[in-house]
Design a protein around this motif. Sequence first.
Motif, PDB file in Angstrom:
ATOM      1  N   ASP A 199       0.868  -1.160   0.000  1.00 35.69           N
ATOM      2  CA  ASP A 199       0.000   0.000   0.000  1.00 35.69           C
ATOM      3  C   ASP A 199       0.914   1.222   0.000  1.00 35.69           C
TER       4      ASP A 199
ATOM      5  N   ARG B 208       0.585   4.025   1.057  1.00 32.66           N
ATOM      6  CA  ARG B 208       0.502   4.839   2.277  1.00 32.66           C
ATOM      7  C   ARG B 208       1.326   4.258   3.419  1.00 32.66           C
TER       8      ARG B 208
ATOM      9  N   PRO C 238      -6.291   5.283  -2.128  1.00 28.50           N
ATOM     10  CA  PRO C 238      -5.329   6.121  -1.389  1.00 28.50           C
ATOM     11  C   PRO C 238      -5.522   7.600  -1.717  1.00 28.50           C
TER      12      PRO C 238
END
Length: 115
Positions: A20, A22, A56
């Motif tokens: 991911d 993030r 995201p």
Amino acid sequence: MRTGVRVDIRLETKPTVVADCRRTPFADESFRWIMIDSPYSKEFAERLYGTGKHYPRPGAILKEAARLLVPGGRVGILHFILPPYPKSLRRLSVNGIMTGTCHAIRAWSVFEKVG
């Protein structure tokens, strides 16, 4: 210092690292330059990639990018908006990018890590 690393949450894109964007597995201050071309909306992410529930937000991506950049490092993000960005980044430029007639213009925003 790392170079040429592609990160994507989708294994089928064959990224260098599946993660991911993030929450990446890289150490603080690992990169001098980061380029971001994420889905432009939750609906876009769902329709094209089936990842809408994991959409995201641009500000969250830039927060992680700021952690990954060395001081003076730069990040560019392509999006429909000028995204919010953390105080550890300063905006250097915003340029319009056209992909063709009758297509929405996109913003290529470049930031530099302060410090």
